[in-house]
Design an enzyme around this catalytic site. Structure first.
Site, mmCIF file in Angstrom:
data_model
loop_
_atom_site.group_PDB
_atom_site.id
_atom_site.type_symbol
_atom_site.label_atom_id
_atom_site.label_comp_id
_atom_site.label_asym_id
_atom_site.label_seq_id
_atom_site.Cartn_x
_atom_site.Cartn_y
_atom_site.Cartn_z
ATOM 1 N NE ARG A 75 -3.557 -0.121 2.793
ATOM 2 C CZ ARG A 75 -4.109 -0.516 3.955
ATOM 3 N NH1 ARG A 75 -3.775 0.062 5.092
ATOM 4 N NH2 ARG A 75 -4.978 -1.504 3.970
ATOM 5 N NE ARG A 144 -2.157 1.853 9.636
ATOM 6 C CZ ARG A 144 -2.962 0.808 9.370
ATOM 7 N NH1 ARG A 144 -3.753 0.837 8.314
ATOM 8 N NH2 ARG A 144 -2.977 -0.244 10.159
ATOM 9 C CE LYS A 208 -5.948 -0.651 11.323
ATOM 10 N NZ LYS A 208 -6.951 -1.254 10.398
ATOM 11 C CE LYS A 210 -7.296 3.313 9.286
ATOM 12 N NZ LYS A 210 -8.347 2.453 8.734
ATOM 13 C CB CYS A 427 -13.808 -3.447 1.859
ATOM 14 S SG CYS A 427 -14.478 -5.093 2.149
ATOM 15 C CB CYS A 433 -9.315 -9.199 2.676
ATOM 16 S SG CYS A 433 -9.390 -8.745 4.413
ATOM 17 C CB CYS A 472 -15.060 -8.968 7.878
ATOM 18 S SG CYS A 472 -13.786 -7.744 8.223
ATOM 19 C CB CYS A 476 -11.982 -1.689 4.853
ATOM 20 S SG CYS A 476 -10.987 -2.646 6.013
HETATM 21 FE FE1 SRM Z 1 -8.940 -1.700 6.327
HETATM 22 C C1 SRM Z 1 -7.606 -4.364 7.940
HETATM 23 C C2 SRM Z 1 -8.214 -3.037 3.371
HETATM 24 C C3 SRM Z 1 -9.550 1.271 4.888
HETATM 25 C C4 SRM Z 1 -10.612 -0.738 9.150
HETATM 26 N N1 SRM Z 1 -7.988 -3.382 5.756
HETATM 27 C C5 SRM Z 1 -7.465 -4.341 6.579
HETATM 28 C C6 SRM Z 1 -6.652 -5.355 5.787
HETATM 29 C C7 SRM Z 1 -5.227 -4.880 5.739
HETATM 30 C C8 SRM Z 1 -6.773 -6.821 6.248
HETATM 31 C C9 SRM Z 1 -5.772 -7.353 7.220
HETATM 32 O O1 SRM Z 1 -5.516 -6.729 8.263
HETATM 33 O O2 SRM Z 1 -5.258 -8.433 6.951
HETATM 34 C C10 SRM Z 1 -7.351 -5.196 4.406
HETATM 35 C C11 SRM Z 1 -6.529 -5.592 3.181
HETATM 36 C C12 SRM Z 1 -7.424 -6.179 2.135
HETATM 37 C C13 SRM Z 1 -6.758 -6.417 0.841
HETATM 38 O O3 SRM Z 1 -6.654 -7.590 0.438
HETATM 39 O O4 SRM Z 1 -6.351 -5.459 0.190
HETATM 40 C C14 SRM Z 1 -7.864 -3.788 4.477
HETATM 41 N N2 SRM Z 1 -8.783 -0.997 4.491
HETATM 42 C C15 SRM Z 1 -8.571 -1.725 3.374
HETATM 43 C C16 SRM Z 1 -8.799 -0.908 2.122
HETATM 44 C C17 SRM Z 1 -7.901 -1.294 0.958
HETATM 45 C C18 SRM Z 1 -10.284 -1.016 1.731
HETATM 46 C C19 SRM Z 1 -10.632 -0.557 0.342
HETATM 47 O O5 SRM Z 1 -11.267 -1.362 -0.341
HETATM 48 O O6 SRM Z 1 -10.316 0.565 -0.054
HETATM 49 C C20 SRM Z 1 -8.577 0.503 2.694
HETATM 50 C C21 SRM Z 1 -7.134 0.921 2.638
HETATM 51 C C22 SRM Z 1 -6.948 2.256 3.229
HETATM 52 C C23 SRM Z 1 -5.578 2.842 3.019
HETATM 53 O O7 SRM Z 1 -5.232 3.098 1.880
HETATM 54 O O8 SRM Z 1 -4.886 3.090 4.017
HETATM 55 C C24 SRM Z 1 -8.993 0.281 4.134
HETATM 56 N N3 SRM Z 1 -9.840 0.008 6.942
HETATM 57 C C25 SRM Z 1 -10.092 1.090 6.151
HETATM 58 C C26 SRM Z 1 -11.029 1.960 6.790
HETATM 59 C C27 SRM Z 1 -11.589 3.251 6.221
HETATM 60 C C28 SRM Z 1 -10.736 4.434 6.526
HETATM 61 O O9 SRM Z 1 -9.614 4.298 7.014
HETATM 62 O O10 SRM Z 1 -11.205 5.538 6.266
HETATM 63 C C29 SRM Z 1 -11.352 1.371 8.001
HETATM 64 C C30 SRM Z 1 -12.408 1.885 9.013
HETATM 65 C C31 SRM Z 1 -11.960 3.040 9.788
HETATM 66 C C32 SRM Z 1 -11.230 2.578 11.014
HETATM 67 O O11 SRM Z 1 -10.042 2.309 10.919
HETATM 68 O O12 SRM Z 1 -11.876 2.456 12.052
HETATM 69 C C33 SRM Z 1 -10.591 0.148 8.091
HETATM 70 N N4 SRM Z 1 -9.048 -2.399 8.243
HETATM 71 C C34 SRM Z 1 -9.843 -1.884 9.226
HETATM 72 C C35 SRM Z 1 -9.762 -2.749 10.378
HETATM 73 C C36 SRM Z 1 -10.519 -2.548 11.718
HETATM 74 C C37 SRM Z 1 -9.775 -1.676 12.647
HETATM 75 C C38 SRM Z 1 -10.404 -1.631 14.005
HETATM 76 O O13 SRM Z 1 -10.281 -0.610 14.668
HETATM 77 O O14 SRM Z 1 -10.984 -2.601 14.453
HETATM 78 C C39 SRM Z 1 -8.895 -3.806 10.029
HETATM 79 C C40 SRM Z 1 -8.468 -4.987 10.922
HETATM 80 C C41 SRM Z 1 -7.508 -4.626 11.974
HETATM 81 O O15 SRM Z 1 -6.907 -3.541 11.988
HETATM 82 O O16 SRM Z 1 -7.337 -5.475 12.850
HETATM 83 C C42 SRM Z 1 -8.477 -3.557 8.684
HETATM 84 FE FE1 SF4 Z 2 -11.036 -7.219 4.635
HETATM 85 FE FE2 SF4 Z 2 -12.963 -6.796 6.359
HETATM 86 FE FE3 SF4 Z 2 -11.466 -4.758 5.507
HETATM 87 FE FE4 SF4 Z 2 -13.185 -5.853 3.858
HETATM 88 S S1 SF4 Z 2 -13.714 -4.821 5.786
HETATM 89 S S2 SF4 Z 2 -11.028 -5.395 3.375
HETATM 90 S S3 SF4 Z 2 -13.159 -7.972 4.462
HETATM 91 S S4 SF4 Z 2 -10.753 -6.451 6.715
#
Ligand code: SRM
Ligand code: SF4
Length: 570
Positions: A75, A144, A208, A210, A427, A433, A472, A476
């Site tokens: 990323r 981030r 993390k 943000k 997402c 993922c 899930c 995201c």
């Molecule tokens: Fe996310 C984890 C994809 C934005 C909340 N996110 C992941 C992972 C890295 C899975 C992993 O940990 O193994 C995903 C990778 C999937 C893949 O195969 O590419 C993933 N997140 C994404 C992206 C690519 C979604 C998308 O389709 O665009 C976004 C990448 C953002 C970036 O460029 O930095 C993405 N993730 C977000 C957002 C939205 C935002 O940031 O505005 C959230 C919700 C806001 C937040 O953080 O509360 C988000 N991602 C999570 C979480 C839950 C965090 C939590 O507090 O519980 C995880 C899991 C974790 O961190 O344990 C996670």
């Molecule tokens: Fe993966 Fe869940 Fe984030 Fe979708 S919402 S990219 S399934 S971690």
């Protein structure tokens, strides 16, 4: 400070990592496996890199006793989502030569690569670096990618918010040279100055972090879903300061009610020159008070709820030389992107194009990747990724407008889509993922087609309604901030949320549990019909279902009180 509890495993990994080095460099040279050592897979996240495996192939490879089909997601870090055309071309080259051939625009305005095999990681990062691009701190327990509203048609405001985003991003970058050493082969200077992390400390943040900077009335960066947001307050045409919001976040876990999505709380207001310091002080407060024992409760939102908002603000103020002032009035109208052509300053133009779920590839009938390649070759303007996974070609000079317009037509980039599809975000989910429980990117377009039919029947095809899906509950695509949110439970089944504000200022509520394709359409079609017949002038779908009691009634009747933040429980 933190009471004494057992630290989480990740805290030990960070402590023993020698400022994020671990044994990653050695692991990259080991040829008999496509994977890295377990602890190193936690550390690569700080370098923007995730180890994954192709989940479509897991069962078959398991049967054949083969190693999982390991590859890596990388990323980039792109503050405010802004790339030059030359950087776009470099990014695209890496996708074709080192990854799976596609670019994935993300909900944080950056680009992800999927399918990079271990031996391609170093070359991929080195090639990005020659284009002045990097993946530093794109993941991991640090700040981030900093996102900022995409409004190039408001040049002064856009310039100011992107400058602040960039200043914050630079200020909060880890100081460790680990990334440069591991991925670019930078030599360590023997006996040189000892490395330090003055802001983060040697164990970085509990989780993390943000940050967003917004230019009202556009809430494209979803300020209430971020750990920390700065909302520009304008008087006349000048930004006089920023409202500060903290403690938003989406992630939760099914069946664990003490994890929940939370909408950010307003902390106050600061003048522009104080904003970077405010960011630092909020970050260090979270560094010192965040939960380092349980990663499920480690985000800032839980720190604030545990400390109490007033105590949290008092702590931040105590760390600032000058305390925050009372917040000023702010009004948001939308979270979506405005697609198509727009006029800019001094004869320039902007073209915003729809990218379904952010996946840049050549589609049948819409060769998106080739079209963008041709536009980038013209060296016209800037490429700005939006937090809705779309793309704006901004600041196209008058001299190149006709050439860009011809390419837009040739490659069919000016796609007209329904109001629902235009506001749809999914997402990534399967197959890459590791956390997904259900499909998202590969399924949402099909569901939208069915929902469009229901909307068309009642004359609402062009109505802008936000819909977001995740595979899930991690959130995201920020589904709990969408008027319609779908959150994967298990293959083919989703929890359906409705009632968030169109402009992203209120969370949704759970409406139906465990619904599949037909049941989702069956649940929403009558609501669309009622909305068409009974809505007030200018009323959005999310507001309508709340005003008419659809969400509240269901809520009380079915006792769906799990995963509600304290503010929604009362
Ligand atoms: Fe996310 C984890 C994809 C934005 C909340 N996110 C992941 C992972 C890295 C899975 C992993 O940990 O193994 C995903 C990778 C999937 C893949 O195969 O590419 C993933 N997140 C994404 C992206 C690519 C979604 C998308 O389709 O665009 C976004 C990448 C953002 C970036 O460029 O930095 C993405 N993730 C977000 C957002 C939205 C935002 O940031 O505005 C959230 C919700 C806001 C937040 O953080 O509360 C988000 N991602 C999570 C979480 C839950 C965090 C939590 O507090 O519980 C995880 C899991 C974790 O961190 O344990 C996670
Ligand atoms: Fe993966 Fe869940 Fe984030 Fe979708 S919402 S990219 S399934 S971690």
């Amino acid at each position: 400070m933190n009471e004494i509890r057992k630290l989480s495993a990740n805290e030990h990994i960070k402590t023993n990592s020698n400022l994020l080095r671990g044994t990653i460099a050695e692991g990259l040279t080991i040829g008999h496996t496509g994977a890295l050592a377990d602890d190193d897979t936690q550390l690569t996240k700080f370098h923007g890199i995730y180890q994954q495996d192709d989940r479509d192939l897991r069962a078959e490879r398991g049967k054949q006793r083969m190693e999982k089909a390991f590859s890596f997601m990388a990323r980039m870090r792109v503050p405010s989502g802004i790339l030059t055309p030359a950087q776009w071309l470099a990014a695209e080259k890496v996708a074709k030569e080192r990854a799976n051939g596609t670019l994935r625009l993300t909900t944080r305005q950056t680009i992800q690569y999927h399918g990079i095999i271990k031996s391609n990681l170093r070359p991929a990062i080195a090639e990005l670096s020659t284009a002045l691009l990097d993946t530093i701190a794109a993941c991991g327990d640090v700040n981030r990618n900093v996102v900022a509203s995409v409004d190039p048609w408001l040049p002064a405001g856009h310039k100011a918010v992107t400058r602040l985003a960039s200043d914050i991003a630079t200020h909060l970058l880890p100081r460790s040279r680990a990334w440069h050493e591991i991925w670019l082969g930078e030599e360590r200077v023997a006996g040189g100055e000892e490395e330090d992390e003055p802001i983060y400390g040697r164990t970085y943040l509990p989780r993390k972090f943000k940050i967003a900077v917004a230019l009202p009335p556009h809430n494209d960066v979803d300020v209430f879903a971020q750990d920390l947001s700065f909302v520009a307050i304008e008087k006349g045409r000048e930004i006089i300061g920023y409202n500060v919001i903290a403690g938003g976040g989406m992630g939760m876990t099914h069946g664990e009610p003490d994890t929940y999505p939370r909408s950010g709380s307003i902390l106050g207001f600061c003048p522009p020159e104080q904003a970077v310091d405010v960011a630092e002080k909020v970050v260090t407060t979270q560094r010192d008070f965040g939960d380092r024992s349980d990663r499920k409760h480690a985000r800032l939102k839980y720190t604030i709820d545990r400390m109490g908002l007033d105590a949290f603000i008092a702590e931040v103020n105590a760390r600032l030389g000058t305390p925050l002032q009372p917040a000023q009035e702010m009004v948001f109208t939308s979270t979506g992107d405005r697609l198509g052509w727009a006029k800019g300053e001094k004869g320039t133009s902007h073209f915003s194009l729809y990218v379904e779920n952010g996946r840049v590839t050549d589609l049948p009938g819409r060769p998106l990747m080739r079209g963008l390649h041709a536009i980038a070759k013209l060296d016209a303007g800037r490429f700005i990724i939006t937090a809705n996974q779309n793309l704006v070609i901004a600041d196209i000079p008058a001299s190149k407008r006709d050439a860009v317009a011809a390419l837009v037509e040739e490659y069919k980039l000016d796609q007209t889509v329904s109001g629902l599809r235009q506001n749809a975000v999914a997402c990534v989910a399967l197959p890459t993922c590791g956390l997904s429980l259900a499909e998202s990117e590969r399924y949402l377009p099909h569901l939208v087609t069915r929902l469009e039919a229901a909307l068309e029947t009642v004359g609402l095809r062009d109505k802008e309604i936000t819909i977001r899906m995740t595979g899930c509950p991690n959130g995201c695509a920020r589904p709990y901030m969408a008027e319609i949110g779908l959150v994967g439970r298990t293959p083919g089944l989703y929890n359906l949320y409705i009632g968030a504000a169109h402009e992203g200022t209120r969370l949704s509520k759970l409406y139906k549990r465990d619904v599949g394709d037909d049941a989702i359409v069956a649940a929403l079609a009558p609501l669309f019909a009622a909305y068409a017949a009974e809505r007030r002038d200018g009323e959005h779908f999310g507001d309508f279902v709340v005003r008419t009691g659809v969400v509240a009634r269901t809520h009380e009747g079915l006792d769906f009180h799990e995963n509600l933040s304290p503010e929604l429980r009362s």
